[in-house]
Scaffold this motif. Structure first.
Motif, mmCIF file in Angstrom:
data_model
loop_
_atom_site.group_PDB
_atom_site.id
_atom_site.type_symbol
_atom_site.label_atom_id
_atom_site.label_comp_id
_atom_site.label_asym_id
_atom_site.label_seq_id
_atom_site.Cartn_x
_atom_site.Cartn_y
_atom_site.Cartn_z
ATOM 1 N N ARG A 191 -12.349 16.366 2.748
ATOM 2 C CA ARG A 191 -11.744 17.455 1.982
ATOM 3 C C ARG A 191 -10.601 16.936 1.102
ATOM 4 N N THR A 192 -9.767 16.065 1.637
ATOM 5 C CA THR A 192 -8.646 15.520 0.856
ATOM 6 C C THR A 192 -9.164 14.718 -0.326
ATOM 7 N N LEU A 193 -10.146 13.874 -0.108
ATOM 8 C CA LEU A 193 -10.693 13.075 -1.216
ATOM 9 C C LEU A 193 -11.344 13.969 -2.263
ATOM 10 N N GLN A 194 -12.068 14.985 -1.834
ATOM 11 C CA GLN A 194 -12.687 15.911 -2.782
ATOM 12 C C GLN A 194 -11.627 16.656 -3.585
ATOM 13 N N ILE A 214 0.848 -1.195 0.000
ATOM 14 C CA ILE A 214 0.000 0.000 0.000
ATOM 15 C C ILE A 214 0.881 1.241 0.000
ATOM 16 N N MET A 215 0.525 2.184 -0.829
ATOM 17 C CA MET A 215 1.265 3.434 -0.925
ATOM 18 C C MET A 215 0.794 4.379 0.168
ATOM 19 N N HIS A 216 1.702 5.156 0.690
ATOM 20 C CA HIS A 216 1.389 6.275 1.593
ATOM 21 C C HIS A 216 2.563 7.231 1.523
ATOM 22 N N MET A 217 2.282 8.501 1.390
ATOM 23 C CA MET A 217 3.355 9.483 1.197
ATOM 24 C C MET A 217 3.446 10.547 2.292
ATOM 25 N N CYS A 218 2.348 10.908 2.921
ATOM 26 C CA CYS A 218 2.368 12.085 3.800
ATOM 27 C C CYS A 218 2.556 11.773 5.279
ATOM 28 N N GLY A 219 2.806 10.524 5.604
ATOM 29 C CA GLY A 219 3.014 10.181 7.008
ATOM 30 C C GLY A 219 1.736 10.053 7.812
ATOM 31 N N GLY A 220 0.619 9.849 7.133
ATOM 32 C CA GLY A 220 -0.640 9.626 7.835
ATOM 33 C C GLY A 220 -1.400 10.874 8.227
ATOM 34 N N HIS A 221 -1.142 11.982 7.528
ATOM 35 C CA HIS A 221 -1.785 13.248 7.866
ATOM 36 C C HIS A 221 -2.987 13.594 6.981
ATOM 37 N N ALA A 222 -3.444 12.638 6.166
ATOM 38 C CA ALA A 222 -4.605 12.846 5.283
ATOM 39 C C ALA A 222 -4.395 14.006 4.327
ATOM 40 N N GLN A 223 -3.170 14.151 3.824
ATOM 41 C CA GLN A 223 -2.872 15.256 2.915
ATOM 42 C C GLN A 223 -2.672 14.795 1.473
ATOM 43 N N CYS A 224 -2.072 13.619 1.297
ATOM 44 C CA CYS A 224 -1.682 13.206 -0.058
ATOM 45 C C CYS A 224 -2.737 12.343 -0.750
ATOM 46 N N GLY A 225 -3.516 11.601 0.004
ATOM 47 C CA GLY A 225 -4.544 10.749 -0.577
ATOM 48 C C GLY A 225 -4.025 9.469 -1.208
ATOM 49 N N THR A 226 -2.753 9.142 -1.016
ATOM 50 C CA THR A 226 -2.194 7.960 -1.688
ATOM 51 C C THR A 226 -2.498 6.649 -0.981
ATOM 52 N N CYS A 227 -2.970 6.678 0.236
ATOM 53 C CA CYS A 227 -3.249 5.437 0.965
ATOM 54 C C CYS A 227 -4.703 5.002 0.804
ATOM 55 N N ARG A 228 -5.304 5.384 -0.312
ATOM 56 C CA ARG A 228 -6.714 5.065 -0.546
ATOM 57 C C ARG A 228 -6.956 3.562 -0.620
ATOM 58 N N VAL A 229 -8.074 3.158 -0.030
ATOM 59 C CA VAL A 229 -8.551 1.790 -0.145
ATOM 60 C C VAL A 229 -10.024 1.833 -0.521
ATOM 61 N N GLU A 230 -10.452 0.781 -1.198
ATOM 62 C CA GLU A 230 -11.875 0.601 -1.440
ATOM 63 C C GLU A 230 -12.391 -0.321 -0.354
#
Length: 107
Positions: free
Chosen positions: A61-64, A30-46
């Motif tokens: 807000r991040t997803l939008q 799983i990708m994650h870039m921002c350290g878990g701060h809900a800024q990058c949106g790369t840790c998306r899961v369905e």
């Protein structure tokens, strides 16, 4: 201990732990870039099944901002805490992105 289903794998997750950490600790790509701060949106899961907590205003807000549907099926794994059995599918992976993940999110 809640069970997280990812494809044909069943993982045991410590209750209250961030989903991104449970996935990473079990070797799920799983990708994650921002350290878990809900800024990058790369840790998306369905979310394919099970119940998850409501989306926070920050996660929404991040997803939008990223142009992702906000119907509740796509979530940021850094914002979800494992509470009940769920089934998920990572949408962005380290392998697909071709870069390493960012800093490990804090629990």
């Amino acid at each position: 201990m809640p069970t997280i289903v990812v494809g044909d794998k069943e993982l045991n997750g410590e209750e209250g732990k961030k989903l991104v950490l449970v996935l990473e600790d079990h070797g799920i790509d799983i990708m994650h870039m921002c350290g878990g701060h809900a800024q990058c949106g790369t840790c998306r899961v369905e979310v394919l099944g099970g119940s998850v907590e409501p989306m926070s205003p920050l996660e929404l807000r991040t997803l939008q901002t990223k142009g992702v549907a906000t119907d509740g099926h796509i979530r940021l794994s850094c914002q979800l805490r494992v509470k009940e059995d769920i089934a998920v599918q990572p949408l962005l992976t380290v392998h697909e992105m071709g870069v390493g993940p960012g800093p490990r999110p804090r629990d």
